[in-house]
Design a protein around this motif. Sequence first.
Motif: not given
Length: 427
Positions: A190-199, A238-243
């Motif tokens: 999950p931590e790498e998943a968040v980073k990949a979206v932010r990348e 959830s990260t994609a939703k933030d962006y």
Amino acid sequence: MKTKLALLLLVLGCSTDAFCQDIYLHCGKVLNTLTGKELVNHTVIVSKNKIIKIQEGFVSKSQPNDIEIDLKKKYVLPGLIDLHVHIEGEHDTKSYMSKYLENEADIAFQAVRCAEVTLLSGFTTVRDLGGTGVNISIRNAINKGIVKGPRIFTAGKSIATTGGHADPTNGSNRKLVGDPGPHEGVINSPEEAVKAVRERYKEGADVIKITATGGVLSVAKSGKNPQFTLEEIKAITSTAKDYNMLTAAHAHGDEGMQRAIIGGIKTIEHGTFMSEETMELMKKYDTYLVPTLTAGKEVEKNAEVNGYYPEIVVPKAREVGPQLKATFAKAYKKGVKIAFGTDAGVFTHGNNAKEFGYMVEAGMPALETIQAATITNAFLLGIADTVGQIKENFLADIIAVDESPITTIKTLEKIVFVMKDGKIYKN
């Protein structure tokens, strides 16, 4: 000379920083994609990049340098939207080697051609679902007017797990594999998943695409197995939703689809082996199916050409092709929401409109397929207030064909007029 030009523009009622030329489209029939009704013998007036008026009858231009376009014998509708393309190129027998031989500049030149062909075939907006990152550059070049192409919303690089469908090192020599991570679109937590979206956000992507199951064309045995945990998918959505990024999941196998739906993915691409239980989940979670029937037809056909695909791909291609259409037919009848997408790039760009015919053959009425490719897709991309209808104050994305697509759906494969953002590209 500049002073004289400024005076002339002011006389014509234009400012010096505007190109004073309205376009009067004399349309035989205009489709209202919202209601399905047709306006007969109307004039659509375009100023700069917007539709400013729709008037009954064939209205004459108001200024000498305005333009009148004769579409009196044509059927006019809004520019089409394809929610699943790969704009960087086209799959062929050399594709498995080309990733080692081609530079980004080589891919960019291919993308320029693919983009222009797509636009001229009537698709004025597309969602690109994964490439090398050149897809972001081609989007920017189109937006700047450097090259011709549709309005692009792109995922940049797809997100996969190690060995997953979008792992860029699948099938590589072991010396070249390395250990790709979030920067390359590969995650394992999950931590790498968040980073990949932010990348992806950092690189300039508009949407997020994951490969929730195995794929047909990847050099791997299974095309069905789930490839993300539910926790990883939830971290992505959830990260994609933030962006404020729309999410999509490539998915053939049922378990991977269910995880994607429950995890919050908005569109399921392909949906090949979807069960009735999963169809009910789609309805419950308000998830859309993007069927890509044209791609299914193409891989099924190519699987019978000796040597076209690596041996490990052939059985997957033979199985997926026929199943896609059957699943789509059942999902539509069950009330699953349908968005229009083709997977162009798996087949030749410019043939996107074949999808309409396959959808109609599977039981979806022609008008609904057109609505899927206009109103529905505009809504999913968050641009429904400016695109997807021929309506006053909407962007002037307008196409024309010779016949009514409601009665002859294949006429959409022969676009005779294309306008995007008020500029004529084909007439």
